[in-house]
Design a protein around this motif. Sequence first.
Motif, PDB file in Angstrom:
ATOM      1  N   VAL A 182      -8.176  27.902 104.636  1.00  0.00           N
ATOM      2  CA  VAL A 182      -7.245  28.951 104.918  1.00  0.00           C
ATOM      3  C   VAL A 182      -5.871  28.484 104.507  1.00  0.00           C
ATOM      4  N   ALA A 183      -5.264  29.207 103.838  1.00  0.00           N
ATOM      5  CA  ALA A 183      -3.841  29.109 103.413  1.00  0.00           C
ATOM      6  C   ALA A 183      -2.943  29.283 104.804  1.00  0.00           C
ATOM      7  N   CYS A 184      -2.117  28.369 104.884  1.00  0.00           N
ATOM      8  CA  CYS A 184      -1.502  28.223 106.046  1.00  0.00           C
ATOM      9  C   CYS A 184       0.067  27.598 105.541  1.00  0.00           C
ATOM     10  N   MET A 185       0.848  27.564 106.552  1.00  0.00           N
ATOM     11  CA  MET A 185       2.127  26.954 106.423  1.00  0.00           C
ATOM     12  C   MET A 185       2.692  26.495 107.755  1.00  0.00           C
ATOM     13  N   ASP A 191       6.711  24.725 105.077  1.00  0.00           N
ATOM     14  CA  ASP A 191       5.620  24.189 104.141  1.00  0.00           C
ATOM     15  C   ASP A 191       4.390  24.769 104.101  1.00  0.00           C
ATOM     16  N   ASN A 192       3.840  24.975 102.886  1.00  0.00           N
ATOM     17  CA  ASN A 192       2.598  25.713 102.499  1.00  0.00           C
ATOM     18  C   ASN A 192       1.639  24.464 102.390  1.00  0.00           C
ATOM     19  N   GLY A 193       0.370  24.646 102.927  1.00  0.00           N
ATOM     20  CA  GLY A 193      -0.673  23.764 102.733  1.00  0.00           C
ATOM     21  C   GLY A 193      -2.136  24.513 102.944  1.00  0.00           C
ATOM     22  N   LEU A 194      -3.027  23.739 102.923  1.00  0.00           N
ATOM     23  CA  LEU A 194      -4.527  24.481 102.989  1.00  0.00           C
ATOM     24  C   LEU A 194      -5.375  23.822 104.428  1.00  0.00           C
ATOM     25  N   VAL A 195      -5.455  24.413 105.020  1.00  0.00           N
ATOM     26  CA  VAL A 195      -6.152  24.315 106.505  1.00  0.00           C
ATOM     27  C   VAL A 195      -7.681  24.353 106.355  1.00  0.00           C
ATOM     28  N   THR A 196      -8.451  23.059 106.408  1.00  0.00           N
ATOM     29  CA  THR A 196      -9.874  23.080 106.382  1.00  0.00           C
ATOM     30  C   THR A 196     -10.400  22.078 107.223  1.00  0.00           C
ATOM     31  N   VAL A 224       1.244  25.593 113.283  1.00  0.00           N
ATOM     32  CA  VAL A 224       0.818  25.984 111.874  1.00  0.00           C
ATOM     33  C   VAL A 224       0.371  27.513 112.195  1.00  0.00           C
ATOM     34  N   ILE A 225       0.768  28.346 111.121  1.00  0.00           N
ATOM     35  CA  ILE A 225       0.178  29.937 110.995  1.00  0.00           C
ATOM     36  C   ILE A 225      -0.212  30.041 109.567  1.00  0.00           C
ATOM     37  N   THR A 226      -1.054  31.256 109.463  1.00  0.00           N
ATOM     38  CA  THR A 226      -1.572  31.628 108.071  1.00  0.00           C
ATOM     39  C   THR A 226      -0.541  32.201 107.209  1.00  0.00           C
ATOM     40  N   GLY A 230      -4.139  35.233  99.494  1.00  0.00           N
ATOM     41  CA  GLY A 230      -5.502  35.521  99.163  1.00  0.00           C
ATOM     42  C   GLY A 230      -6.099  36.802  99.680  1.00  0.00           C
ATOM     43  N   GLU A 231      -5.369  37.479 100.563  1.00  0.00           N
ATOM     44  CA  GLU A 231      -5.885  38.718 101.093  1.00  0.00           C
ATOM     45  C   GLU A 231      -7.126  38.543 102.072  1.00  0.00           C
ATOM     46  N   VAL A 232      -7.377  37.232 102.480  1.00  0.00           N
ATOM     47  CA  VAL A 232      -8.380  37.048 103.347  1.00  0.00           C
ATOM     48  C   VAL A 232      -8.210  37.068 104.894  1.00  0.00           C
ATOM     49  N   PHE A 233      -7.193  36.210 105.174  1.00  0.00           N
ATOM     50  CA  PHE A 233      -6.732  36.183 106.524  1.00  0.00           C
ATOM     51  C   PHE A 233      -5.205  36.659 106.625  1.00  0.00           C
ATOM     52  N   PRO A 234      -4.957  37.367 107.714  1.00  0.00           N
ATOM     53  CA  PRO A 234      -3.658  38.057 107.572  1.00  0.00           C
ATOM     54  C   PRO A 234      -2.604  37.235 108.034  1.00  0.00           C
ATOM     55  N   GLU A 235      -1.411  37.505 107.609  1.00  0.00           N
ATOM     56  CA  GLU A 235      -0.416  36.642 107.581  1.00  0.00           C
ATOM     57  C   GLU A 235       0.029  36.558 109.032  1.00  0.00           C
ATOM     58  N   GLY A 236       0.566  35.193 109.499  1.00  0.00           N
ATOM     59  CA  GLY A 236       0.954  35.136 110.747  1.00  0.00           C
ATOM     60  C   GLY A 236       0.259  34.808 111.952  1.00  0.00           C
TER      61      GLY A 236
END
Length: 306
Positions: A182-185, A191-196, A224-226, A230-236
């Motif tokens: 999941v693309a998050c920040m 700061d952006n990162g990838l949650v897994t 941490v929020i999305t 990638g248009e998979v998980f909504p923003e925020g």
Amino acid sequence: MKDFFQTGRFKALLVACVVVAGIMAYAGANGRLQAAPQELLTAALTPIQKVTALFSNGLSGVVDRFLRLDSIVEENEQLKADNAQLRQQLVELDQYKAENEAFRSANNLKKEHPDYTLLPGVVIGRDPLDQFYSFTIDVGWKNGVEKGNVVVSEHGYLVGMVLDSTYTSAKVVTILNPALNVACMVSRTRDNGLVTGSDVLASEGLCLMNNLPRSTQATVGDEVITTGMGEVFPEGLLVGRVTEIANDATGQSMQAKIQPGEDISAVKQVLVLLDTGEAVSGGESDADASSDAQTDASSGDQSGAE
């Protein structure tokens, strides 16, 4: 006969006669000779009367307590019933509070994401062989649920994604699964990162946030929020909070441990964002494809676990 005069009985009788004679002489000297027999009888009966009175009072008390026992038992049963009713009212109050809180969270989520329809779902089964706590919910095709729909908790925290659905149910893969990315920040520092997920941290209910820049100012407690990339998980969407941050294995970036905002292993009610499926219907992202492949390999059919 001679022996009788030397027995204890004779001596007792002699003493009694002397006492009676003395009393009679005393009564005669005081003009009370006629009342002497009555007084002697009264004196003899007084101890017996006292004992009788004590016994009568005691028996009366026992009878009274026995008669009151039924009312005491009835009062006790009434108190138990009242106590049970109060406990039930407290349970109902807690339920109302939880439902009210969930309603407020869902309402806020709806305001933040007006393009999505929120469909409530109840967890009806879990896969006991899946260490990442995948689960099945009681909504499916007939409710509009499709593969790729995002799933959040009733409080608005990201829980996972629909992996597969049937007419009446759907299987959800959680964010603890390493195959789901999941693309998050970090909300505060941006700061952006990838949650897994992580094989090691799943048992602790934690996720990893990879690829944070070495210059990050993120710290423990940051939200941490999305990002919506990638248009998979909504923003925020809310994900969780940072619990630890350190260099990753390569030393090129930073890595953070994330505590999801919802206890993934114990979640009971969720909300499905129905319109998300339209965003991914044209094709799956790399994260989606890897999620499907790894989850299918590591998890059995959920229906067998129900």
